[in-house]
Design a protein around this motif. Structure first.
Motif, PDB file in Angstrom:
ATOM      1  N   SER A 317       0.823  -1.209   0.000  1.00 50.03           N
ATOM      2  CA  SER A 317       0.000   0.000   0.000  1.00 50.03           C
ATOM      3  C   SER A 317       0.861   1.264   0.000  1.00 50.03           C
ATOM      4  CB  SER A 317      -0.935   0.002   1.216  1.00 50.03           C
ATOM      5  OG  SER A 317      -0.186  -0.091   2.424  1.00 50.03           O
ATOM      6  N   ALA A 318       1.954   1.261   0.752  1.00 47.66           N
ATOM      7  CA  ALA A 318       2.818   2.436   0.818  1.00 47.66           C
ATOM      8  C   ALA A 318       3.543   2.666  -0.503  1.00 47.66           C
ATOM      9  CB  ALA A 318       3.830   2.286   1.956  1.00 47.66           C
ATOM     10  N   THR A 331       6.389   0.248 -13.583  1.00 50.69           N
ATOM     11  CA  THR A 331       6.695  -1.154 -13.276  1.00 50.69           C
ATOM     12  C   THR A 331       6.505  -2.042 -14.503  1.00 50.69           C
ATOM     13  OG1 THR A 331       4.405  -1.591 -12.598  1.00 50.69           O
ATOM     14  CG2 THR A 331       5.932  -0.859 -10.887  1.00 50.69           C
ATOM     15  N   CYS A 332       5.971  -1.474 -15.580  1.00 46.97           N
ATOM     16  CA  CYS A 332       5.648  -2.262 -16.767  1.00 46.97           C
ATOM     17  C   CYS A 332       6.916  -2.674 -17.521  1.00 46.97           C
ATOM     18  CB  CYS A 332       4.718  -1.485 -17.695  1.00 46.97           C
ATOM     19  SG  CYS A 332       5.256   0.190 -18.039  1.00 46.97           S
ATOM     20  N   SER A 333       6.788  -3.717 -18.309  1.00 47.44           N
ATOM     21  CA  SER A 333       7.925  -4.286 -19.029  1.00 47.44           C
ATOM     22  C   SER A 333       8.564  -3.260 -19.961  1.00 47.44           C
ATOM     23  CB  SER A 333       7.456  -5.501 -19.839  1.00 47.44           C
ATOM     24  OG  SER A 333       8.520  -6.046 -20.575  1.00 47.44           O
ATOM     25  N   GLY A 334       9.892  -3.177 -19.900  1.00 47.26           N
ATOM     26  CA  GLY A 334      10.632  -2.289 -20.773  1.00 47.26           C
ATOM     27  C   GLY A 334      10.763  -0.871 -20.273  1.00 47.26           C
ATOM     28  N   MET A 340      12.162  -2.971  -7.691  1.00 44.98           N
ATOM     29  CA  MET A 340      11.765  -3.606  -6.430  1.00 44.98           C
ATOM     30  C   MET A 340      12.311  -5.020  -6.307  1.00 44.98           C
ATOM     31  SD  MET A 340       7.768  -2.336  -6.372  1.00 44.98           S
ATOM     32  CE  MET A 340       7.416  -3.103  -7.980  1.00 44.98           C
ATOM     33  N   SER A 341      13.472  -5.288  -6.851  1.00 43.54           N
ATOM     34  CA  SER A 341      14.053  -6.634  -6.808  1.00 43.54           C
ATOM     35  C   SER A 341      14.224  -7.106  -5.365  1.00 43.54           C
ATOM     36  CB  SER A 341      15.408  -6.646  -7.508  1.00 43.54           C
ATOM     37  OG  SER A 341      15.292  -6.231  -8.846  1.00 43.54           O
ATOM     38  N   THR A 347       4.806  -7.604  -5.203  1.00 38.52           N
ATOM     39  CA  THR A 347       4.452  -7.999  -6.574  1.00 38.52           C
ATOM     40  C   THR A 347       3.111  -7.431  -7.025  1.00 38.52           C
ATOM     41  OG1 THR A 347       3.526 -10.055  -5.685  1.00 38.52           O
ATOM     42  CG2 THR A 347       5.811 -10.119  -6.500  1.00 38.52           C
ATOM     43  N   SER A 348       2.290  -6.987  -6.090  1.00 38.90           N
ATOM     44  CA  SER A 348       0.979  -6.439  -6.462  1.00 38.90           C
ATOM     45  C   SER A 348       1.052  -4.961  -6.864  1.00 38.90           C
ATOM     46  CB  SER A 348      -0.010  -6.598  -5.304  1.00 38.90           C
ATOM     47  OG  SER A 348       0.435  -5.869  -4.161  1.00 38.90           O
TER      48      SER A 348
END
Length: 369
Positions: A317-318, A331-334, A340-341, A347-348
Motif C-alpha cells: 500500500s505504501a 513497473t511495466c515491461s521495458g 523492487m528486486s 508484486t501487487s
C-alpha cells in the motif's frame, strides 16, 4: 610513452592521412563538414581546421599530432579543452606528469583506470597546472591519498563535476576540506569512498556546495541520517541521490530529501533495510508540495527513478501510494523505473499504464465468443 622524440616520418604521414580522411569525409552528427581543398601536406593545415579535425579523432591521435611541428604543438597545448587518458593501461602516471604541464587550458580530464596507476604527484601536477579544470574523473585511483584532495582543493576551484568513486584511502577530513574550496560542484561521485563519506564530510558538503545536483554515496556505510539531512537542507537543488548500501540511514533521511529537495528525480535506496512505509508516504505526499512550490509543475515533475530493492520492510500500500503519485515511475515491461528486486511482498504494485494494459487485455473479446 607518446611524445615528439618517438615520432618518425612515417608516423607523421600516417597521422596526416588519418586527419585528412576525417576532414574529407566530414561528420554530420557533430555538425562539421570540412573541405580539404588545396591542403596537401600536414604543415599546411590552418589552426582552426586542425582543432576541428582533432575534435573528431581519439585522444592518442591528438597527442601524436602535438608532436608534428611547433605550430601544431602550440595550437593543441593552448586550444585543447578535453583530454582522456583512460585508454592508457600502463604508465598513466608518467604520461600525466609529462603531458599535463603542457595542456594548461584543460576543462575536462578523464583518468579512469582498470588497474590503479595514478599517484599523488600526478594529481598535484594537475592541480598546479590546470586551474580552469571543471570536470575531473579519478575513479578507481586506489593509490591516491589525502594529499591529492588537498591539492585539488587549492588548485581546481572551478570544478563542477568530480568522480573519486572507489578511492577508498581518502579521509572525511580531506573531503570536507575540498568541499570548503570547491563550492561550484554540481556532480559528486563518492561511491565506495568508505572512509571519506561520513556525516562529518556530508555536513561540510551541505554547508559549502549549495549548487550540488547529483550525489552518489553508494556503499558508504558510514553515512547516517545526520549527514543526509544536512545535505537536504543545504543542497535544495539535488536531483539525483544514490544511497544504495547506506545501511545506517532511516526514514528520516528520505523524509528530509522529500521535504527539502523539490527537484528530486532519482533516488536509490537499494539494501537500505531500515526504510519503512513512513518514508514512502512522505515521498508520496511530497508530490503535492512540490507541484505547488515549483512554478509551472507538470506530470513530469517528481520522481522518475526509485530503487527500493531489498527494502523488505515496505508494504504494497505504501509503495503503491508513491507509484500513484509519480506518473513517471513505471513497473511495466521495458520501462522499469520503480525497481523492487528482492521484495516478493510487493508484486501487487503496478504503475497506471500496467493496470490499463491489464484491463485492456481482460476486456478484449475472446475469439470463441
Amino acid at each position: 610513452m607518446v611524445g615528439k622524440d618517438n615520432l618518425r616520418a612515417e608516423d607523421l604521414n600516417l597521422c596526416f592521412e588519418r586527419l585528412m580522411m576525417v576532414a574529407g569525409s566530414g561528420n554530420s552528427e557533430k555538425g562539421v563538414n570540412l573541405k580539404v581543398g588545396v591542403i596537401t601536406e600536414w604543415k599546411d593545415i590552418p589552426v582552426e581546421l586542425l582543432m576541428q579535425i582533432l575534435s573528431l579523432v581519439d585522444d592518442q591521435t591528438v597527442i601524436t599530432a602535438s608532436g608534428v611541428c611547433r605550430g601544431w604543438r602550440d595550437a593543441i597545448y593552448f586550444g585543447l579543452a578535453r583530454l582522456s587518458l583512460s585508454w592508457c593501461s600502463k604508465n598513466m602516471n608518467n604520461l600525466v606528469l609529462s603531458l599535463v604541464p603542457k595542456f594548461t587550458k584543460l576543462q575536462t580530464l578523464i583518468l579512469r583506470q582498470d588497474k590503479p596507476q595514478l599517484e599523488d604527484k600526478a594529481v598535484e601536477t594537475i592541480a598546479e597546472c590546470c586551474h580552469e579544470l571543471q570536470i575531473l574523473d579519478l575513479s578507481k585511483s586506489f593509490k591516491l591519498t589525502d594529499r591529492s584532495l588537498y591539492a585539488i582543493a587549492l588548485g581546481c576551484r572551478e570544478l563542477t563535476k568530480l568522480n573519486i568513486s572507489g578511492c577508498s584511502a581518502f579521509s572525511d577530513s580531506a573531503l570536507a576540506y575540498l568541499a570548503s574550496f570547491c563550492r561550484k560542484l554540481k556532480v559528486l561521485n563518492l561511491c565506495g569512498c568508505v572512509r571519506a563519506a561520513s556525516d562529518t564530510a556530508l555536513q561540510a558538503i551541505g554547508q559549502y556546495c549549495n549548487q550540488l545536483q547529483s550525489l552518489n554515496l553508494g556503499w558508504c556505510d558510514n553515512v547516517g541520517d545526520v549527514g543526509v539531512t544536512t545535505l537536504a537542507y543545504g543542497c535544495p537543488d539535488l536531483r539525483i541521490v544514490d544511497l544504495c548500501g547506506c545501511v545506517r540511514i532511516t526514514d528520516d533521511s528520505v523524509i528530509a530529501l522529500a521535504n527539502r529537495c523539490p527537484h528530486l528525480r532519482s533516488l536509490g535506496l537499494y539494501y537500505c533495510k531500515n526504510i519503512t512505509d513512513r518514508a514512502m508516504y512522505s515521498l508520496a505526499h511530497s508530490k503535492v508540495n512540490n507541484r505547488i512550490s515549483v512554478k509551472g509543475g507538470n506530470d513530469e515533475d517528481g520522481l522518475r527513478t526509485l530503487n527500493i530493492s531489498q527494502c523488505t520492510a515496505l508494504t504494497p500500500s505504501a509503495v503503491q501510494a508513491v507509484c500513484d503519485s509519480f506518473p513517471s515511475l513505471h513497473t511495466c515491461s521495458g520501462r522499469h523505473s520503480l525497481i523492487m528486486s528482492g521484495c516478493l511482498n510487493l508484486t501487487s504494485v503496478h504503475c497506471a499504464c500496467a493496470v490499463h494494459a491489464h484491463r485492456a487485455f481482460t476486456h478484449f473479446p475472446h475469439p470463441a465468443h
